[in-house]
Design an enzyme around this catalytic site. Structure first.
Site, PDB file in Angstrom:
ATOM      1  N   ASN A 125      58.982  38.059  49.380  1.00 15.63           N
ATOM      2  CA  ASN A 125      58.327  38.998  48.462  1.00 15.63           C
ATOM      3  C   ASN A 125      57.019  39.422  49.114  1.00 15.63           C
ATOM      4  O   ASN A 125      56.047  38.670  49.099  1.00 15.63           O
ATOM      5  CB  ASN A 125      58.070  38.329  47.107  1.00 15.63           C
ATOM      6  N   LYS A 139      54.955  41.638  48.226  1.00 16.19           N
ATOM      7  CA  LYS A 139      53.901  42.103  47.309  1.00 16.19           C
ATOM      8  C   LYS A 139      53.318  43.410  47.835  1.00 16.19           C
ATOM      9  O   LYS A 139      54.052  44.221  48.392  1.00 16.19           O
ATOM     10  CB  LYS A 139      52.856  41.000  47.105  1.00 16.19           C
ATOM     11  N   HIS A 142      57.915  38.991  37.487  1.00 15.29           N
ATOM     12  CA  HIS A 142      56.970  38.242  38.325  1.00 15.29           C
ATOM     13  C   HIS A 142      55.654  38.047  37.567  1.00 15.29           C
ATOM     14  O   HIS A 142      55.206  38.945  36.849  1.00 15.29           O
ATOM     15  CB  HIS A 142      56.717  38.978  39.638  1.00 15.29           C
ATOM     16  N   GLU A 199      52.715  38.237  38.442  1.00 15.94           N
ATOM     17  CA  GLU A 199      51.692  39.251  38.717  1.00 15.94           C
ATOM     18  C   GLU A 199      51.964  40.529  37.920  1.00 15.94           C
ATOM     19  O   GLU A 199      51.024  41.225  37.521  1.00 15.94           O
ATOM     20  CB  GLU A 199      51.624  39.511  40.234  1.00 15.94           C
ATOM     21  N   GLU A 252      58.499  30.035  39.347  1.00 17.21           N
ATOM     22  CA  GLU A 252      57.254  30.162  40.098  1.00 17.21           C
ATOM     23  C   GLU A 252      56.080  29.737  39.214  1.00 17.21           C
ATOM     24  O   GLU A 252      55.535  30.561  38.458  1.00 17.21           O
ATOM     25  CB  GLU A 252      57.040  31.609  40.540  1.00 17.21           C
ATOM     26  N   GLY A 302      50.128  31.480  45.865  1.00 17.66           N
ATOM     27  CA  GLY A 302      49.027  31.903  46.728  1.00 17.66           C
ATOM     28  C   GLY A 302      47.883  30.910  46.824  1.00 17.66           C
ATOM     29  O   GLY A 302      46.817  31.237  47.332  1.00 17.66           O
ATOM     30  N   SER A 308      53.708  28.996  47.107  1.00 19.93           N
ATOM     31  CA  SER A 308      53.253  28.334  48.335  1.00 19.93           C
ATOM     32  C   SER A 308      54.372  27.646  49.114  1.00 19.93           C
ATOM     33  O   SER A 308      54.175  26.566  49.669  1.00 19.93           O
ATOM     34  CB  SER A 308      52.117  27.355  48.029  1.00 19.93           C
TER      35      SER A 308
HETATM   36  P1  13P Z   1      53.089  32.605  47.684  1.00 21.79           P
HETATM   37  O1  13P Z   1      54.273  32.168  48.519  1.00 21.79           O
HETATM   38  O2  13P Z   1      52.110  33.429  48.448  1.00 21.79           O
HETATM   39  O3  13P Z   1      52.477  31.445  46.958  1.00 21.79           O
HETATM   40  O4  13P Z   1      53.672  33.590  46.566  1.00 21.79           O
HETATM   41  C1  13P Z   1      54.747  33.169  45.803  1.00 21.79           C
HETATM   42  C2  13P Z   1      55.261  34.324  45.037  1.00 21.79           C
HETATM   43  O5  13P Z   1      54.637  34.794  44.108  1.00 21.79           O
HETATM   44  C3  13P Z   1      56.543  34.898  45.457  1.00 21.79           C
HETATM   45  O6  13P Z   1      57.030  35.798  44.525  1.00 21.79           O
END
Ligand code: 13P
Length: 251
Positions: free
Chosen positions: A9, A11, A95, A97, A167, A173, A213
């Site tokens: 992903n 982003k 997601h 976010e 997640e 992150g 992560s």
């Molecule tokens: P990270 O791997 O950067 O923690 O992000 C996870 C994520 O949100 C994948 O959709």
């Protein structure tokens, strides 16, 4: 037997040139991925270019979100029809976010799931609790409620087109991965919920990814858990060598 699914992903990262260069390096290093599914969830702007770059490869193209209408006066939105038209096999929906910054509620997530499935777009449905929710001992209840709400009205047959991604928000992150045991426990809870909704056979066939992560140095341990069937990878998916190591996790 569930086919492991490893998804990048990106982003809000990567220009066209960067996306194309990544695809070239990914395919050069991919080797034999039979028995695994590899997915690239890219920004909308890169999808058409990536469709060309990935053509004939085993890597599936995906978006990171979708709107629930097919067409109309919805400025800025992208429909399921547009995503299948540009070659997407999957889209992420729900997601954290999107929920946090763009106001996606459980109800909106549910509408998006139905719209995607109706158009033959497979879904990676993301769920996960926040740190305060976990600290309050509510993680399981929160995630189960998200799963139930997102899947309202989705049939057992449609579940074949759907992947879940657990997640935990506090692990995204942050470098603060859930322990494999904690992740496994939540995945088992999610599968038990699917069994209540759809029966054990369907629940056993649905893949549940872990995200938060995931890195080259923790993916093997996570993937060794009985109910972890894949990874949804943010930061560590931005470099081809790092994502390739995750794709080639050691079972
Ligand atoms: P990270 O791997 O950067 O923690 O992000 C996870 C994520 O949100 C994948 O959709």
């Amino acid at each position: 037997m569930r086919t492991p699914i490893l998804a990048a992903n990106w982003k809000m990262y990567k220009t066209l040139g960067e996306a194309e260069a990544f695809a070239g390096e990914l395919l050069a290093g991919l080797g034999d991925v039979s028995g695994r599914e590899v997915v690239l969830c890219a920004p909308y702007t890169a999808l058409d270019r990536l469709r060309g770059a990935l053509a004939g490869s085993p890597v599936a193209l995906a978006a990171q979100d979708v709107f629930y209408e097919e067409q109309g006066a919805y400025t800025g939105a992208i429909s399921p029809l547009m995503l299948t038209d540009v070659g997407c096999a999957y889209t992420i929906i729900g997601h954290s976010e999107r929920r946090q910054y763009f106001g996606d509620t459980d109800e909106i997530v549910n509408r998006k799931v139905h719209a995607a499935l109706k158009h033959g777009l497979k879904v990676i449905l993301a769920i996960g609790e926040s740190k305060p929710q976990r600290d309050a001992g509510q993680a399981g209840a929160v995630v189960v409620a998200q799963v139930r709400a997102a899947l309202a009205g989705v049939s057992g047959a449609q579940m074949a087109e759907l992947v879940l991604a657990y997640e935990p928000i506090w692990a995204i992150g942050t470098g603060d991965t859930a322990t494999p045991a904690d992740a496994q426990q939540m995945h088992a809870t999610i599968r038990a919920t699917l069994a209540e909704l759809y029966g054990q056979a369907t629940a056993d066939a649905v893949r549940i990814q872990y995200g938060g992560s995931v890195k080259p140095d923790n993916v093997d341990e996570l993937m060794a858990q009985a109910d972890i069937d894949g990874a949804l990878v943010g930061g560590a998916s931005l470099k081809p060598e790092s994502f390739l190591r995750i794709v080639h996790f050691q079972a």
